[in-house]
Design an enzyme around this catalytic site. Structure first.
Site, short mmCIF file in Angstrom:
data_model
loop_
_atom_site.label_atom_id
_atom_site.label_comp_id
_atom_site.label_asym_id
_atom_site.label_seq_id
_atom_site.Cartn_x
_atom_site.Cartn_y
_atom_site.Cartn_z
N HIS A 111 46.42 23.08 -44.47
CA HIS A 111 45.80 24.34 -44.04
C HIS A 111 44.28 24.16 -44.20
O HIS A 111 43.83 23.43 -45.09
CB HIS A 111 46.32 25.43 -44.98
CG HIS A 111 45.93 26.82 -44.63
ND1 HIS A 111 44.70 27.35 -44.91
CD2 HIS A 111 46.63 27.81 -44.02
CE1 HIS A 111 44.66 28.62 -44.51
NE2 HIS A 111 45.83 28.92 -43.95
N ASP A 187 48.74 22.37 -53.12
CA ASP A 187 48.63 23.69 -52.49
C ASP A 187 50.04 24.26 -52.40
O ASP A 187 50.85 23.84 -51.58
CB ASP A 187 47.99 23.51 -51.10
CG ASP A 187 48.01 24.79 -50.27
OD1 ASP A 187 48.64 25.78 -50.71
OD2 ASP A 187 47.41 24.78 -49.19
N GLN A 190 52.91 27.85 -49.78
CA GLN A 190 54.17 28.02 -49.07
C GLN A 190 55.39 27.58 -49.89
O GLN A 190 56.51 27.73 -49.42
CB GLN A 190 54.14 27.22 -47.75
CG GLN A 190 53.12 27.71 -46.75
CD GLN A 190 53.39 29.13 -46.22
OE1 GLN A 190 54.48 29.68 -46.37
NE2 GLN A 190 52.38 29.71 -45.60
N LYS A 213 52.22 36.09 -50.47
CA LYS A 213 53.28 35.39 -49.72
C LYS A 213 54.59 35.38 -50.51
O LYS A 213 55.59 34.87 -50.03
CB LYS A 213 52.85 33.96 -49.42
CG LYS A 213 51.66 33.86 -48.48
CD LYS A 213 51.31 32.43 -48.20
CE LYS A 213 49.93 32.27 -47.63
NZ LYS A 213 49.82 32.65 -46.23
N CYS A 351 45.62 28.16 -38.73
CA CYS A 351 44.59 27.59 -39.63
C CYS A 351 44.85 26.11 -39.88
O CYS A 351 44.63 25.62 -41.01
CB CYS A 351 44.52 28.35 -40.95
SG CYS A 351 44.03 30.05 -40.76
N1 PMP Z 1 47.60 26.90 -47.80
C1 PMP Z 1 48.69 27.14 -47.07
C2 PMP Z 1 49.72 26.05 -46.92
C3 PMP Z 1 48.88 28.37 -46.46
O1 PMP Z 1 49.96 28.61 -45.74
C4 PMP Z 1 47.89 29.37 -46.64
C5 PMP Z 1 48.03 30.73 -45.98
N2 PMP Z 1 48.47 30.69 -44.66
C6 PMP Z 1 46.78 29.08 -47.42
C7 PMP Z 1 46.66 27.84 -48.00
C8 PMP Z 1 45.71 30.09 -47.67
O2 PMP Z 1 46.24 31.19 -48.35
P1 PMP Z 1 45.34 32.46 -48.63
O3 PMP Z 1 44.92 32.98 -47.29
O4 PMP Z 1 46.26 33.41 -49.33
O5 PMP Z 1 44.20 32.02 -49.45
#
Ligand code: PMP
Length: 394
Positions: A111, A187, A190, A213, A351
């Protein structure tokens, strides 16, 4: 509580089919109630006052933080409350003592939140090696192993891809990092919502995740650290032990990373979300989503003009499936799904622009993502509606 019982706690599911939980999950009534209770019954700042409400709020806040830490198996380390995964990763990027010539290894599955902080370090003379998966999105661990050298200070990888749903072997990656003396950041945005997670057993040094999430409120998340040697991003009230006009001594442990008033109601709500998931059982959550995901992939893969992105169906995945419909922009498909069948999915690059370019999908994908409240009937509605869309019947 069984997984079938939980749906009544999510009123939004009465009116529509919510298949966008990878962006943000719905939140159940007990989580909202826990936050309302703080605001209406014992609202006060934490770690500061001596009065009775301050004592109750401080006690509940600290208990909540401990419960969140324990939910991810992080008893041995430190959990600092963060606003989200992005902030937690940013705190690591800003807090390590980088030197010119240091290296970071990451992957093209990341991401943007686990890529941009490292790309920015290039301005400070840090080299960034980005491991590419194959055309289907499979990462070859040998490529990663070859990239981790003696001067690699950090390896930063996702636990589960938010585009393909694939789960990375973070335990094995931790072994590689240990052998080479590199630190590992995972990270977990997910993974924590969908899989049993045990950060201590995994062997990472930093683990970042978001509350929104995993049934929790927006504006909450965590940065778990094995040690507490990062330089804090912010300093100020609440983060210090003593201050003179000549300097200050930071508080020990997580407190030094929580300058200013933390998200008190949010953290209490997030702990309630963790308890809710624990009541259902993370193994049950995982099996439920595996079944839904298999049904989804099988149903979509046989449709003419529909292509499911990513590795084979038997690759370990969370309930995230990306697909495209020939001749249609992903946004168009998502819009029709909403208008025609009240099915809410995400569309676009999620993203993950470098990954999309790499997979030859510059316009992105349609992404359906499941959670504990998703039913197989909802999955069938999605498949039937995508079939009609692909045949241009709607
Ligand atoms: N890493 C991953 C794998 C994600 O899916 C996301 C959110 N889509 C993020 C980071 C960023 O999360 P946040 O917007 O809650 O900071």
């Amino acid at each position: 509580m069984t997984i079938g019982d939980c749906r009544v706690d999510f009123p939004i599911t009465r009116d529509l089919i919510y298949l966008d939980s990878a962006a943000t999950s719905l939140t159940p009534k007990p989580v909202v109630q826990a936050m309302v209770e703080y605001d209406l019954r014992y609202r006060a700042n934490v770690g500061r006052g001596m009065h009775r409400l301050a004592a109750v709020a401080t006690h509940r806040y600290r208990d909540a933080r401990d419960a969140i830490r324990s939910f991810i198996g992080g008893e041995v380390g430190t959990l600092a409350v963060a606003r989200n995964t992005t902030e937690a990763i940013g705190a690591v990027a800003a807090g390590l003592p980088w030197q010119r010539g240091d290296r970071v290894v990451t992957t093209m599955l990341e991401h943007h939140s686990n890529l941009l902080p490292w790309l920015r370090l290039r301005e400070r003379g840090v080299a960034v090696d980005i491991i590419r998966p194959d055309a289907a999105g499979n990462l070859d661990l040998a490529d990663l192993e070859a990239a981790v050298r003696d001067d690699t200070r950090l390896v930063a990888v996702t636990h589960a891809s938010n585009v393909l749903g694939t789960v990375l072997p973070v335990g094995e990656i931790a072994g590689i990092c240990r052998d080479r003396g590199a630190r590992l950041l995972v990270d977990g945005a997910q993974s924590v919502p969908h899989l049993p997670v045990d950060v201590a057993a995994m062997g990472c040094d930093y683990f970042c995740f978001s509350g929104h999430k995993m049934l929790g409120p927006t504006g909450t998340g965590g940065l778990w650290m094995l040690g507490s040697d990062l330089e804090p991003l912010f300093v100020g009230g609440g983060a210090v032990e003593s201050v003179t006009d000549g300097g200050y001594t930071l508080a020990p442990g997580e407190q030094r990373y929580e300058a200013g008033t933390p998200p008190i109601a949010g953290t209490i709500g997030l702990a309630r979300a963790a308890a809710y998931l624990r009541d259902i059982g993370m193994d049950t959550v995982r099996r439920h989503e595996e079944r839904l995901c298999a049904r989804l992939i099988d149903g979509l893969a046989v449709l003419d003009g529909v292509t499911v992105a990513g590795p084979d169906a038997d690759t370990e995945r969370i309930g995230v499936v990306s697909f495209t419909v020939e001749g249609m922009h992903p946004h168009e498909v998502a819009q029709i799904l909403d208008e025609a069948a009240a099915v809410l999915v995400r569309s676009g690059h999620h993203c993950c622009q470098p990954l999309m370019e790499h997979l030859g999908l510059p316009e992105g994908t349609v992404r359906a993502s499941t959670y504990i409240y998703t039913t197989k009937e909802e999955i069938d509605t999605l498949i039937a509606t995508v079939e009609e869309i692909s045949r241009r019947m709607i």
